[in-house]
Enzyme design. Structure first.
Site, short mmCIF file in Angstrom:
data_model
loop_
_atom_site.label_atom_id
_atom_site.label_comp_id
_atom_site.label_asym_id
_atom_site.label_seq_id
_atom_site.Cartn_x
_atom_site.Cartn_y
_atom_site.Cartn_z
N ARG A 54 24.72 32.71 2.15
CA ARG A 54 25.68 33.77 2.48
C ARG A 54 24.92 34.88 3.19
O ARG A 54 23.69 34.84 3.30
CB ARG A 54 26.47 34.28 1.26
CG ARG A 54 25.83 34.21 -0.08
CD ARG A 54 24.65 35.09 -0.25
NE ARG A 54 24.93 36.44 0.17
CZ ARG A 54 24.04 37.33 0.54
NH1 ARG A 54 22.75 37.01 0.57
NH2 ARG A 54 24.36 38.55 0.92
N GLY A 55 25.66 35.89 3.67
CA GLY A 55 25.04 36.92 4.51
C GLY A 55 25.27 36.51 5.96
O GLY A 55 24.98 35.35 6.33
N ALA A 56 25.77 37.45 6.76
CA ALA A 56 26.24 37.11 8.12
C ALA A 56 25.19 36.36 8.97
O ALA A 56 25.47 35.28 9.49
CB ALA A 56 26.74 38.36 8.82
N ARG A 101 34.23 30.32 6.73
CA ARG A 101 34.41 31.70 6.25
C ARG A 101 34.88 32.54 7.44
O ARG A 101 34.27 32.47 8.52
CB ARG A 101 33.11 32.29 5.66
CG ARG A 101 32.77 31.71 4.28
CD ARG A 101 31.68 32.50 3.58
NE ARG A 101 32.19 33.68 2.92
CZ ARG A 101 31.38 34.60 2.37
NH1 ARG A 101 30.07 34.46 2.42
NH2 ARG A 101 31.89 35.65 1.77
N GLN A 208 25.79 40.05 -5.63
CA GLN A 208 24.68 39.82 -4.70
C GLN A 208 23.57 40.86 -4.88
O GLN A 208 22.40 40.57 -4.64
CB GLN A 208 25.18 39.87 -3.25
CG GLN A 208 26.06 38.70 -2.84
CD GLN A 208 27.53 39.00 -3.02
OE1 GLN A 208 27.92 39.74 -3.91
NE2 GLN A 208 28.36 38.41 -2.19
N ASP A 249 29.07 42.61 8.41
CA ASP A 249 29.49 41.22 8.70
C ASP A 249 30.14 41.13 10.06
O ASP A 249 30.18 40.08 10.68
CB ASP A 249 30.45 40.72 7.62
CG ASP A 249 29.68 40.51 6.33
OD1 ASP A 249 29.52 41.49 5.58
OD2 ASP A 249 29.18 39.39 6.13
N ASN A 259 32.06 45.22 6.10
CA ASN A 259 30.95 44.77 5.24
C ASN A 259 31.51 44.50 3.84
O ASN A 259 32.70 44.66 3.58
CB ASN A 259 29.84 45.83 5.23
CG ASN A 259 28.58 45.35 4.55
OD1 ASN A 259 28.10 44.26 4.81
ND2 ASN A 259 28.04 46.13 3.63
N LYS A 260 30.63 44.13 2.96
CA LYS A 260 30.99 43.76 1.58
C LYS A 260 31.91 44.80 0.94
O LYS A 260 31.70 46.00 1.09
CB LYS A 260 29.69 43.60 0.78
CG LYS A 260 29.83 43.25 -0.67
CD LYS A 260 30.66 42.02 -0.93
CE LYS A 260 30.21 40.80 -0.16
NZ LYS A 260 31.22 39.70 -0.13
#
Ligand code: MRU
Length: 357
Positions: A54-56, A101, A208, A249, A259-260
């Site tokens: 995960r993570g862009a 995603r 995370q 992201d 973002n998150k």
């Protein structure tokens, strides 16, 4: 405590070897460091969707190898043991991967770059088209690491000695090809012996921050504390935070930062109390085609992430759940956007348009 010079990444988040893609299984951290093997496009799609990776930027590099694996597994065998890429098969596999995603634009960016490389390679009529395509995926991964180091250096101008920094989610080596975006800037400041201190939000519901950022901070020997997300307000109000740095992201053409979930809330607090609020992201995270944040698709994830964290039931089965994985911070709340070519400042529509040129 490790001396700053000893920071070395002993692990590879994404590695292609023995004809397969190996990903650190981030669902298992910090309990155990295990690798997830991908040999098919379906394995790669599952790994992205289920957040093995995960993570862009990490999603982008993983998808690039997913496209190579798709081309390899659907290649047409020709006489003399040669193969040709089937663009038709590849296109449908790319569409399948793109749906894994929806929010991080790096996924689409990497898949499109790989598909367009495949088109060019086919036109070349090379004897070994698959090696050329694999080289493109290797390049995307290598460029990401290089980009992160450039961003880490560019970000130093906003980190004073002794800074206390708040960060959210995980934006380090685990979220990228290596080193990291926001956490990369933070690690670099530590390497430069700036005597920083980091507060890491645990980042509900997938944790995370607690599971991954805390793990990376420990590995790097950076003085830090883990906090529950809701403690951030008190720390900011009480003047205990000098700046917030986090990742993105997707960044829209007007500078809105997606973002998150929880990022927007932090930006409002920073604005209220006059604290600088920075996003760090590579240019591949900027979506020049998307005019503003309202047009960014926000992924909603399974209700069980909230009702059964870590498999333990914490809410009644009957309760309805709203679980957006990301939010959008309006550009007015963003002090600057750290990229590999320097820090973008408001007005973002102009600075982003200039960057595009
Ligand atoms: O749901 P995740 O863990 O993929 O979300 C990750 C983030 O929101 C990160 O902040 C973002 O991708 C930047 S990573 C360098």
């Amino acid at each position: 405590m490790n001396s700053p010079k000893q920071i070395q990444e002993k692990y590879k988040t994404i590695e292609f070897r023995d004809d397969s893609l190996f990903l650190i299984d981030q669902r298992k951290l910090p309990g155990s460091l295990e690798y997830f093997k991908c040999s098919s496009t379906e394995d790669v799609e599952y790994a992205i969707k289920d957040m093995v990776v995960r993570g862009a930027p990490a999603i982008g590099a993983t998808a690039a190898y997913g496209v190579y694996i798709a081309a390899r597994n659907t290649a047409i065998k020709k006489a003399g043991g040669k193969v040709a890429i089937s663009l038709e098969n590849l296109e449908s596999k790319c569409r399948f991967l793109e749906k894994s995603r929806p929010t991080a634009v790096n996924l689409k960016w990497a898949i499109r770059r790989m598909y367009s490389a495949a088109e060019k390679i086919c036109a070349l009529q090379s004897d070994d088209p698959l090696s050329l395509l694999k080289f493109e995926a290797d390049t995307i991964l290598a460029e990401d690491i290089k980009t992160n180091r450039a961003m880490a250096l560019a970000g130093q101008e906003i980190i004073p000695a002794g800074a206390v920094i708040l960060t959210h989610c995980n934006t380090g080596s685990l979220a990228t090809g290596g080193w990291g975006t926001a956490l990369g800037v933070i690690k670099e400041a530590h390497l430069l012996e700036k005597n920083i201190f980091v507060y890491a939000d645990e980042t509900r519901p997938r944790l995370q921050g607690a599971r991954l950022t805390a793990w990376e901070l420990i590995q790097a020997g950076i003085p830090s504390s883990l906090i529950v997300d809701s403690s951030a307000a008190v720390l900011i109000r009480d003047g205990k935070i000098d700046l917030v740095i986090l990742g993105a992201d997707r960044i829209a053409a007007n500078g809105d930062v997606c973002n998150k979930i929880g990022t927007f809330m932090l930006s409002v607090l920073c604005k209220e109390y006059g604290i600088p609020f920075y996003a760090a992201a590579p240019i591949s995270t900027i979506d020049f085609e998307t005019d503003n944040g309202s047009k960014i698709p926000i992924e909603e994830r399974d209700s069980r992430e909230i009702t059964h964290p870590g498999g333990v039931q914490t809410a009644p089965d009957e309760i309805k759940v709203y679980n957006p994985a990301f939010d959008v911070t309006p550009h007015q709340n963003v002090t600057g956007i750290i990229t590999e070519v320097g820090i973008l400042r408001p007005p973002y529509r102009q600075s982003i348009a200039k960057l595009r040129k």
